[in-house]
Design a protein around this motif. Structure first.
Motif: not given
Length: 493
Positions: A443-449
Motif C-alpha cells: 500500500x502507498x503512503x496515501x492509502x494508509x493516510x
C-alpha cells in the motif's frame, strides 16, 4: 533531581547559542554554557560557585536582575521576556531578554533556577533606527514640499520610500503580533534519544549557512520546531521567521499570499498587499506542506529560489529579495515527481539538505520527557496541579504506536488533564496497539493516510471541527484536514 537535571542540561548545553546559566537556591552559579562565557567575556573559573550579583567585579549587581530573581520569580514558576538594559565595563551596553524558571526537587521545594539570556541589542537598535528613519524621512518630505516646487520629483520619490518602509514595518509588526502567541524557542524540541540528537546536530550544522533546507517527517512530528531551531541558530535570527502553510489556503489565494498583489489585480483587491516573500526579505521563510503547492505555481517559486526575483500580481515591476527558504512536507516528493504532481527541478532545489524528523514511535525513550513537559504546560494553563503519572499510564503511553505523533500525544494528555480531578493523571483515551495486517504490504503512503483519516471520521461521526472532532484528534487545523480530504477524495457517505 539536581544531578539528573544537570546531566540532561549538559548533554544539550553546548549546542545552544543562547546564553544560559544554572543557579542554586542561593543564586550562586552552578553551571553556564560557552555562549554565556563568550558573550559576557568571563570564564568558568570566575563564575562557578559565585553569587550571580558578584560576577565581573559586581558588574552583574543589576537592580532589574534582583527584581526578577528576588521579587518576581518567587511568586511565579517561570517568567519570560523580562527586559534588562545595562552597561558592562568590559563589553559595553547590552539589551537583554531574560527567561527564568524555577526547578523543583522531589519534595516540591525550589532547588535550581534556569536563567536564559537573549542578547537583543542589535535587534532593538535596528528597530529603533528604522522608526527614526521613517520619522526623519517624513519630516524631510514636509520641508521639501514647503521649500521648493522644483523638488516635487524628489519629494515623490522620498514619499514612495517612506510608504515602502512603513508597509514593511506594519506588515512585520502585524506578523509578529501573531507569532508572539507562540511559546517557542529552539530547546522546546524535547528529547535525549539518539534520533533527536541527530536532528539537533543536522540543524546546527546547516543553520549558519544560507542553504535552503527541506524538513521531512510525518504529520505531528514537530517539523516547524526544527525550522524555528534552524532560524534561531542562523545569522537571520534577529528578524522573525515568516511562515505559510501551503495546504491551509485555496489554490487561487496562495499566489497572492506568497507574492502579494497590487490594488485592482483581481476582484476584491481593494488595496496593495505585501506577500510573504517581501515580508521575509532579509530573514527566513518557512513553507509548510510544500507538497500541496499547486503545480502551476511551482515555476514561480522556482524562479524566486534561483534568482531572488518575482512580480506582484497585477504588476510588471520585478522585486528583488534575499530570503532563505525552509520547506517541510509529510509527503514523498520523489514519488510525487514520478507521478508528475511535483516539478523535478524544484525538488532538486529544495532537497539540497534534507532533515528527517523521526516519528514518535521511533523515539520512545523521549516519551516520558514529553509527557512531563506537556503535563506541566497544560496543567498550568488549566489551573491544575498534576504531579503523579501512574506506571501503568506511562507504560501505555510508551507502547502506543502514535500515528498522530507528538501532536496526538499532546491532545491525549490535554484530555487526560481535563479529566483528572486530583494530582494523579487519569488517562481517558483507550490506547490500543495497532492490529497487525500482513495481507497487503504494497500500500502507498496515501492509502494508509486515507484509511486512517476515514477511520477517525467514522469514529467521530464525520464531525470535522470543534471539540472531540476529527481535526482535534488528528492534531490538524480544520482547513488542513479539509484539504487532505479533498486531495485523498474522502467524501461523507
Amino acid at each position: 533531581m539536581e544531578k539528573t537535571f544537570l546531566e540532561i542540561f549538559n548533554s544539550i548545553l553546548d549546542s545552544i547559542r543562547e546564553s544560559m546559566v544554572v543557579l542554586d537556591s542561593n543564586l550562586k552559579v552552578i553551571r553556564a554554557n560557552p555562549s554565556f562565557y563568550q558573550t559576557f567575556n568571563v570564564n568558568a573559573g570566575q563564575t562557578e560557585g559565585v553569587l550571580i550579583y558578584d560576577l565581573g567585579n559586581k558588574q552583574w549587581d543589576i537592580p532589574k536582575l534582583r527584581e526578577l530573581l528576588e521579587e518576581i520569580l518567587p511568586q511565579n514558576t517561570k517568567f519570560n521576556d523580562f527586559e534588562v538594559e545595562h552597561h558592562f565595563e568590559t563589553i559595553g551596553r547590552k539589551i537583554m531578554h531574560l527567561n527564568a524558571r524555577r526547578i523543583y526537587n522531589e519534595t516540591n521545594q525550589p532547588q535550581l533556577v534556569l536563567l536564559a539570556i537573549e542578547d537583543v541589542t542589535e535587534r532593538e537598535y535596528y528597530k529603533r533606527h528604522l522608526e527614526e528613519m521613517v520619522a526623519k524621512r517624513t519630516a524631510e518630505l514636509s520641508i521639501a514640499r514647503e521649500e521648493a516646487e522644483h523638488s516635487k520629483h524628489l519629494a515623490e520619490t522620498a514619499l514612495d520610500e517612506i510608504k515602502q518602509l512603513k508597509n514593511q514595518l506594519e506588515a512585520e509588526r502585524a506578523y509578529l503580533q501573531e507569532e508572539i502567541k507562540l511559546e517557542f524557542n529552539h530547546e522546546n524540541i524535547i528529547g535525549r534519544s539518539n534520533e533527536i540528537k541527530y536532528v539537533f546536530y543536522k540543524a546546527e550544522q546547516i543553520a549558519a549557512t544560507d542553504t535552503n533546507v527541506l524538513v521531512l517527517g510525518e504529520t505531528g512530528t514537530g517539523k516547524e520546531l526544527v525550522a524555528r531551531a534552524i532560524h534561531g541558530l542562523s545569522s537571520r535570527r534577529d528578524r522573525a521567521l515568516v511562515k505559510m502553510n501551503c495546504a491551509a489556503l485555496p489554490s487561487n489565494l496562495i499566489e497572492s499570499e506568497l507574492f502579494g498583489h497590487e490594488k485592482g489585480a483581481f476582484t476584491n483587491a481593494h488595496s496593495k498587499r505585501l506577500g510573504r516573500f517581501e515580508i521575509a526579505d532579509g530573514t527566513s521563510l518557512f513553507l509548510d506542506e510544500i507538497g500541496e503547492l499547486p503545480l502551476d505555481l511551482q515555476p514561480k517559486l522556482l524562479q524566486v529560489i534561483e534568482t531572488g526575483e518575482f512580480e506582484r500580481l497585477g504588476s510588471s515591476n520585478t522585486i528583488k529579495v534575499d530570503v532563505r527558504i525552509i520547506a517541510a512536507t509529510n509527503r514523498n516528493l520523489e514519488a510525487e515527481v514520478r507521478k508528475g504532481a511535483f516539478r523535478e527541478d524544484l525538488w532538486y532545489r529544495l532537497n539540497i539538505f534534507p532533515i528527517t524528523m523521526p516519528p514518535l514511535r521511533e523515539r520512545r525513550e523521549d516519551i516520558p520527557l514529553l509527557v512531563n513537559y506537556f503535563i506541566d504546560k497544560i496543567s498550568k494553563r488549566l489551573g491544575k496541579t498534576i504531579n503523579m503519572v501512574p506506571v501503568t499510564v506511562m507504560d501505555a503511553l510508551r507502547t502506543y504506536h502514535w500515528p498522530g505523533n507528538i501532536r496526538e500525544l499532546e491532545n491525549v494528555l490535554e484530555r487526560a488533564v481535563i479529566n483528572s480531578s486530583g494530582p494523579k493523571l487519569h488517562l481517558v483515551d483507550e490506547l490500543k496497539k495497532p492490529k497487525k495486517n500482513l495481507t497487503n504490504t504494497n500500500r502507498t503512503l496515501a492509502d494508509v493516510e486515507r484509511e486512517y483519516i476515514l477511520r477517525i471520521l467514522e469514529e467521530t461521526h464525520w464531525k470535522v471541527s470543534g471539540n472531540n472532532s476529527a481535526a482535534e484528534i488528528l492534531g490538524l487545523d480544520r482547513s488542513t484536514l479539509r484539504a487532505r480530504m479533498h486531495k485523498l477524495d474522502i467524501r461523507k457517505p
